[in-house]
Design an enzyme around this catalytic site. Sequence first.
Site: not given
Length: 256
Positions: A11, A130
Amino acid sequence: MLAKRIIPCLDVTNGRVVKGVNFVELRDAGDPVEIARRYDEQGADEITFLDITATSDGRDLILHIIEAVASQVFIPLTVGGGVRALEDVRRLLNAGADKISMNSSAVANPQLVSDASARHGAQCIVVAIDAKKVSADGEPPRWEVFTHGGRKATGLDAVAWAREMARRGAGEILLTSMDRDGTKSGFDLELTRAVSDAVPVPVIASGGVGNLQHLADGIKLGHADAVLAASIFHYGEHTVGEAKRFMAQQDIPVRM
C-alpha cells in the site's frame, strides 16, 4: 491443480509503503523499490501495488514508482489506485505494470472494465472489491462494496458485483475484507468462499493475515486461487519462502 500464488501487497501513499488497521492508522513500512526487490528475491509470485489515497485525494498515477520498481523486479506487478480512464490503463502498462487493478472507477463506470478488457485482454484487468459485512447475526450473510479507500458505501452486494465484473471481462478479483484488514485475525473465509464459488475467474483473498496458517486457510477453506498479505511480510515476521514451505507441507501446490 494450478500452483497457488502468494502475493505481497504494498500500500503506497506519498511515495512510501504504509500499513494500517481497518483502512486507517497508517504507519510507514519503507521504500517501495527496496521492499519490492526484497519480495522478488524471496520468491513472491507477484507483487501488488495499491496507491491507497490516489482516488480519494484525486492525485495522478504513481508512474515514476512503477517504472523504478519494474526496472528491478522481474515478477508480475499489479498496480491500482487512481485508474479513472482507458488512458490510465495504457500509461501504467507502458510504465511496466503487468496487470491493472480497478476499484472505485469500476463502480463509477463499469463500462471501463469492459473496454479495458476488450483492448488489453482480461488477463491484465483485475477488479478490486473492498467488502464489509452488513448482515446481522442470524441473517443470511451479506457483504456491501465500499469504494474510495473504504470510505464510501455503494449499496452493491459484493457477491453479485464480483459476478458482474467477471462477466464484463475482469480476469481476476482481488477481494479484501474491510472487517479483517490489518487485524491479523485471518481472512473472512465466509466472504472469500462465497465470492470464489460464485465467479469463473481467480479470486485473490486479502485482509486479515496474521500467521502462515491464515494463508493456507484462504486457499483450503476460502477456495481462493491466491492469497495476498502485507503486515506479516513487511515487518519481517515471515518471509515469502517460509510461507511457501508451510503451504507445501499442507499439500497446497506452490511454485518453490
